[in-house]
Write an enzyme that holds these catalytic residues in place. Structure first.
Site, PDB file in Angstrom:
ATOM      1  N   LYS A   1       0.824  -1.205   0.000  1.00 10.51           N
ATOM      2  CA  LYS A   1       0.000   0.000   0.000  1.00 10.51           C
ATOM      3  C   LYS A   1       0.864   1.264   0.000  1.00 10.51           C
ATOM      4  O   LYS A   1       2.075   1.200   0.227  1.00 10.51           O
ATOM      5  CB  LYS A   1      -0.931  -0.030   1.218  1.00 10.51           C
ATOM      6  CG  LYS A   1      -1.920  -1.193   1.178  1.00 10.51           C
ATOM      7  CD  LYS A   1      -2.776  -1.199   2.435  1.00 10.51           C
ATOM      8  CE  LYS A   1      -3.730  -2.371   2.455  1.00 10.51           C
ATOM      9  NZ  LYS A   1      -4.567  -2.363   3.674  1.00 10.51           N
TER      10      LYS A   1
ATOM     11  N   ASN B   1      -1.987  -0.211   7.171  1.00 10.52           N
ATOM     12  CA  ASN B   1      -1.367  -1.448   7.641  1.00 10.52           C
ATOM     13  C   ASN B   1      -0.446  -2.098   6.611  1.00 10.52           C
ATOM     14  O   ASN B   1      -0.261  -3.300   6.619  1.00 10.52           O
ATOM     15  CB  ASN B   1      -2.424  -2.426   8.157  1.00 10.52           C
ATOM     16  CG  ASN B   1      -3.407  -2.852   7.090  1.00 10.52           C
ATOM     17  OD1 ASN B   1      -3.265  -2.519   5.918  1.00 10.52           O
ATOM     18  ND2 ASN B   1      -4.417  -3.599   7.490  1.00 10.52           N
TER      19      ASN B   1
ATOM     20  N   ARG C   1       3.206  -6.968   9.077  1.00 11.59           N
ATOM     21  CA  ARG C   1       2.465  -5.962   9.847  1.00 11.59           C
ATOM     22  C   ARG C   1       2.972  -5.873  11.278  1.00 11.59           C
ATOM     23  O   ARG C   1       3.040  -4.783  11.845  1.00 11.59           O
ATOM     24  CB  ARG C   1       0.973  -6.265   9.818  1.00 11.59           C
ATOM     25  CG  ARG C   1       0.342  -5.980   8.463  1.00 11.59           C
ATOM     26  CD  ARG C   1      -1.126  -6.291   8.474  1.00 11.59           C
ATOM     27  NE  ARG C   1      -1.763  -5.982   7.209  1.00 11.59           N
ATOM     28  CZ  ARG C   1      -2.793  -6.660   6.724  1.00 11.59           C
ATOM     29  NH1 ARG C   1      -3.304  -7.681   7.394  1.00 11.59           N
ATOM     30  NH2 ARG C   1      -3.323  -6.312   5.564  1.00 11.59           N
TER      31      ARG C   1
ATOM     32  N   HIS D   1      -1.766  -5.589   1.519  1.00 13.26           N
ATOM     33  CA  HIS D   1      -2.994  -6.363   1.318  1.00 13.26           C
ATOM     34  C   HIS D   1      -2.603  -7.692   0.707  1.00 13.26           C
ATOM     35  O   HIS D   1      -1.727  -7.750  -0.155  1.00 13.26           O
ATOM     36  CB  HIS D   1      -3.949  -5.637   0.355  1.00 13.26           C
ATOM     37  CG  HIS D   1      -5.023  -6.543  -0.181  1.00 13.26           C
ATOM     38  ND1 HIS D   1      -6.184  -6.783   0.502  1.00 13.26           N
ATOM     39  CD2 HIS D   1      -5.079  -7.310  -1.310  1.00 13.26           C
ATOM     40  CE1 HIS D   1      -6.924  -7.646  -0.198  1.00 13.26           C
ATOM     41  NE2 HIS D   1      -6.271  -7.976  -1.295  1.00 13.26           N
TER      42      HIS D   1
ATOM     43  N   PHE E   1     -15.958   2.825   7.088  1.00 10.44           N
ATOM     44  CA  PHE E   1     -14.571   3.157   6.752  1.00 10.44           C
ATOM     45  C   PHE E   1     -14.275   3.095   5.253  1.00 10.44           C
ATOM     46  O   PHE E   1     -13.148   3.366   4.831  1.00 10.44           O
ATOM     47  CB  PHE E   1     -13.601   2.233   7.500  1.00 10.44           C
ATOM     48  CG  PHE E   1     -13.780   0.768   7.201  1.00 10.44           C
ATOM     49  CD1 PHE E   1     -13.210   0.194   6.071  1.00 10.44           C
ATOM     50  CD2 PHE E   1     -14.515  -0.037   8.059  1.00 10.44           C
ATOM     51  CE1 PHE E   1     -13.370  -1.158   5.796  1.00 10.44           C
ATOM     52  CE2 PHE E   1     -14.684  -1.394   7.794  1.00 10.44           C
ATOM     53  CZ  PHE E   1     -14.114  -1.953   6.661  1.00 10.44           C
TER      54      PHE E   1
ATOM     55  N   THR F   1      -4.819  -8.209  10.383  1.00  9.27           N
ATOM     56  CA  THR F   1      -5.190  -6.905   9.822  1.00  9.27           C
ATOM     57  C   THR F   1      -4.821  -5.765  10.762  1.00  9.27           C
ATOM     58  O   THR F   1      -4.309  -4.738  10.333  1.00  9.27           O
ATOM     59  CB  THR F   1      -6.708  -6.876   9.520  1.00  9.27           C
ATOM     60  OG1 THR F   1      -7.005  -7.931   8.600  1.00  9.27           O
ATOM     61  CG2 THR F   1      -7.122  -5.552   8.913  1.00  9.27           C
TER      62      THR F   1
END
Length: 137
Positions: free
Chosen positions: A11, A114, A104, A117, A59, A93
């Site tokens: 990300k 985080n 993570r 994915h 969210f 997550t």
């Protein structure tokens, strides 16, 4: 055992922090082969499709804004039980609940940013790979 493919997204927070090499290295050291990799900034429509299962959640807007806020790296990894292997490598997550040694657990601080994915099932992997790398799966 036959090879399975899975989609991984590093990300925008992971890209901006210079963690792409760390992620790719861990995937390769796990024994998986990277068969596609691309640096891109997601269009909003692709992000909305990708996270469509969350469209009704509070969210969703923030998630789409974040994932389209800068470049990300999309990659496809292949190997036996690739989805399961990568889910373990990625971690929970919520980074606070992610095991030390997971990506993570080692590098992420908050659930909204985080780092990474990974497809959560072989079926999701196929759908996600078709979205990000049409014709590959």
């Amino acid at each position: 055992m036959s090879a399975e493919r899975t989609l991984i997204l590093v990300k925008p927070d992971g890209v901006s922090r210079g963690l792409v090499g760390e992620v790719v290295g861990r995937i390769e050291r796990k024994g998986l082969k990277i068969v596609a990799l691309e640096l891109r900034t997601l269009e909003r429509s692709v992000a909305e499709t990708h996270y469509g299962e969350h469209a009704s959640k509070p969210f969703f807007g923030e998630l789409v804004e974040f994932i389209t806020s800068g470049p990300l790296v999309a990659l496809v990894a292949e190997g036996p039980r690739a989805v399961e292997a990568l889910r373990g490598l990625i971690g929970a997550t919520d980074p606070v609940k992610a095991a030390p040694g997971s990506l993570r657990g080692d590098f992420a601080l908050e659930i909204g940013q985080n780092l990474i994915h990974g497809s959560d099932s072989p079926e999701s992997a196929k759908r996600e790979i078709d979205l990000f790398f049409p014709g590959l799966s």
